[in-house]
Design a protein around this motif. Sequence first.
Motif, PDB file in Angstrom:
ATOM      1  N   ASP A   1     -31.684 -18.051 -54.040  1.00  0.00           N
ATOM      2  CA  ASP A   1     -32.963 -18.552 -54.546  1.00  0.00           C
ATOM      3  C   ASP A   1     -32.943 -20.052 -54.841  1.00  0.00           C
ATOM      4  O   ASP A   1     -33.931 -20.751 -54.637  1.00  0.00           O
ATOM      5  CB  ASP A   1     -33.346 -17.821 -55.837  1.00  0.00           C
ATOM      6  N   ARG A   2     -31.844 -20.521 -55.383  1.00  0.00           N
ATOM      7  CA  ARG A   2     -31.740 -21.913 -55.806  1.00  0.00           C
ATOM      8  C   ARG A   2     -30.342 -22.437 -55.455  1.00  0.00           C
ATOM      9  O   ARG A   2     -29.378 -21.685 -55.362  1.00  0.00           O
ATOM     10  CB  ARG A   2     -31.939 -22.052 -57.323  1.00  0.00           C
ATOM     11  N   VAL A   3     -30.240 -23.758 -55.290  1.00  0.00           N
ATOM     12  CA  VAL A   3     -28.951 -24.394 -55.026  1.00  0.00           C
ATOM     13  C   VAL A   3     -28.907 -25.727 -55.766  1.00  0.00           C
ATOM     14  O   VAL A   3     -29.935 -26.394 -55.948  1.00  0.00           O
ATOM     15  CB  VAL A   3     -28.724 -24.600 -53.505  1.00  0.00           C
ATOM     16  N   ILE A   4     -27.720 -26.100 -56.226  1.00  0.00           N
ATOM     17  CA  ILE A   4     -27.514 -27.392 -56.874  1.00  0.00           C
ATOM     18  C   ILE A   4     -26.167 -27.924 -56.404  1.00  0.00           C
ATOM     19  O   ILE A   4     -25.252 -27.151 -56.121  1.00  0.00           O
ATOM     20  CB  ILE A   4     -27.575 -27.263 -58.413  1.00  0.00           C
ATOM     21  N   PHE A   5     -26.036 -29.253 -56.302  1.00  0.00           N
ATOM     22  CA  PHE A   5     -24.863 -29.843 -55.673  1.00  0.00           C
ATOM     23  C   PHE A   5     -23.923 -30.468 -56.693  1.00  0.00           C
ATOM     24  O   PHE A   5     -24.329 -30.889 -57.774  1.00  0.00           O
ATOM     25  CB  PHE A   5     -25.297 -30.874 -54.625  1.00  0.00           C
ATOM     26  N   ALA A   6     -22.652 -30.508 -56.308  1.00  0.00           N
ATOM     27  CA  ALA A   6     -21.610 -31.102 -57.143  1.00  0.00           C
ATOM     28  C   ALA A   6     -20.657 -31.873 -56.239  1.00  0.00           C
ATOM     29  O   ALA A   6     -21.028 -32.265 -55.123  1.00  0.00           O
ATOM     30  CB  ALA A   6     -20.895 -30.019 -57.947  1.00  0.00           C
ATOM     31  N   LEU A   7     -19.432 -32.071 -56.694  1.00  0.00           N
ATOM     32  CA  LEU A   7     -18.496 -32.938 -55.977  1.00  0.00           C
ATOM     33  C   LEU A   7     -17.391 -32.153 -55.281  1.00  0.00           C
ATOM     34  O   LEU A   7     -17.085 -32.399 -54.123  1.00  0.00           O
ATOM     35  CB  LEU A   7     -17.889 -33.941 -56.961  1.00  0.00           C
ATOM     36  N   SER A   8     -16.788 -31.187 -55.985  1.00  0.00           N
ATOM     37  CA  SER A   8     -15.621 -30.483 -55.449  1.00  0.00           C
ATOM     38  C   SER A   8     -15.757 -28.987 -55.677  1.00  0.00           C
ATOM     39  O   SER A   8     -16.614 -28.521 -56.439  1.00  0.00           O
ATOM     40  CB  SER A   8     -14.347 -30.979 -56.144  1.00  0.00           C
ATOM     41  N   GLY A   9     -14.868 -28.216 -55.032  1.00  0.00           N
ATOM     42  CA  GLY A   9     -14.851 -26.778 -55.241  1.00  0.00           C
ATOM     43  C   GLY A   9     -14.565 -26.420 -56.687  1.00  0.00           C
ATOM     44  O   GLY A   9     -15.131 -25.466 -57.227  1.00  0.00           O
ATOM     45  N   SER A  10     -13.670 -27.162 -57.326  1.00  0.00           N
ATOM     46  CA  SER A  10     -13.364 -26.904 -58.740  1.00  0.00           C
ATOM     47  C   SER A  10     -14.589 -27.109 -59.615  1.00  0.00           C
ATOM     48  O   SER A  10     -14.847 -26.332 -60.547  1.00  0.00           O
ATOM     49  CB  SER A  10     -12.225 -27.818 -59.217  1.00  0.00           C
ATOM     50  N   ASP A  11     -15.360 -28.168 -59.345  1.00  0.00           N
ATOM     51  CA  ASP A  11     -16.614 -28.380 -60.080  1.00  0.00           C
ATOM     52  C   ASP A  11     -17.525 -27.166 -59.958  1.00  0.00           C
ATOM     53  O   ASP A  11     -18.142 -26.709 -60.930  1.00  0.00           O
ATOM     54  CB  ASP A  11     -17.387 -29.586 -59.513  1.00  0.00           C
TER      55      ASP A  11
END
Length: 455
Positions: free
Chosen positions: A124-134
């Motif tokens: 339904d929704r997506v949000i972005f980050a920097l790394s897999g750990s994040d």
Amino acid sequence: MEAENLNRSESHTRREWNSSRSERLFERQKKLIPSGASSLMRTSSWDPYPLFIQRGKGSRIWDVDGNEYIDFLMAFGPLINGHSHPKINNAVKKQMRNGYLFGAPNELEYKLARMFMKFVPNQDRVIFALSGSDATFNAIRIARAATGKDVILKFEGHYHGLHDYAAISVESPPVVSGLRWFPRPLAYTAGIPSEVLDTVVVANWNDVESLERILKIRGNEIAAIIMEPIMANSSVILPDDDYLRAVRELADEYNILMIMDEVITGFRVSEGGAQKLYGVQPDLSTWAKALGNGLTISAISGKKEYMELIGNGVAYGGTYFASPIALAGALENLRLLAYNDFEPYRYLKRITRKMAKGIEEVADELDEDILVTWETGLLSFIFTKRKSVRNYRESIDSDWEKYKKLQRYMLRRGIYLHPDMFERIPLSTQHTEEDIDAFIMALRESLKEYREKEE
């Protein structure tokens, strides 16, 4: 003596090979950088030193001594469209002319989110980050906020990054971790508070009975079950038929959120990840690696009711999250993967199958005990007498040292692998049929040389 460049038609032949500059650089670098590199996996298992890579193009890389290799590590998996893809390069260069980072919203974020949904329409929704750990750290936080519970459940041998809650029982020898019914949580690294161990329950993967027993005792405390849908950090281990569906049903029964960690499998084993492949929808998902083709970007996606807790009680953010450069590159990367109704995945499946079959044929020809496991774009082979491996405990019943020594012989034939047999082999759209043939020929000759010199 300087090594000759690799000739495609002779890639299986043992070449004159020199890595003296890598050795000098490693010794120099260790004086300033602990362990000699900014990630331990870049040096771990490399004996006595790792190779320093200078450049890459397509499926090829060159080290600082001039040696050319077919790359079968692909930066541990991100480079699904290969090194230095011209279309991705052009997208990044165009954005660089406009600016690197603004600390403000950018339209590219919406464009990438819309493309993401084309690949994973069940989210339904997506949000972005920097790394897999994040991504995994924040997904766990969302699950705790959503359920009002503190404990998470993870599986032995599954890797979800190096934050405290993930770095538990990544390696957990049975002699110290107890019975499969109720494994003890073990810290993967020094520096994890004992209180953190109290908030993580560990289970044996691909074992429904074990999971049921644990949930009967502690299910009401558990906020989330986090898992790799295909294990890819203890070699490649596929889920049993209907195992993921059984976990989904148990999570629902105990009001537990299911987090599918698709950092490795996402945008690789199919356009919709493992969740599409197996037809199981998690509550939250994490993505990275093949999303950005080497650019630093990751994502969290999931059901609206959980994702919209972000900003409504759940804090989220980072200066470098969703940088315009990473967004531009990731968007072009997904456009390439979406070509002709996701044709690249059909190609990846074909060459992965070819490689798996070739390894098995070499094993039969030379009477070697080799187990090959694969899914589209992802493969591993280990030296074991087992006919199948279903979890971490079974995977360690294999010959680690033999693989490590074989890797050295493969390097000298122009094949670049990580010396840790648990590191999967991720293929790219830039690997050719000839590259796969070269790998098989090099494997055959390297095994013969191993027998002559090591046995």
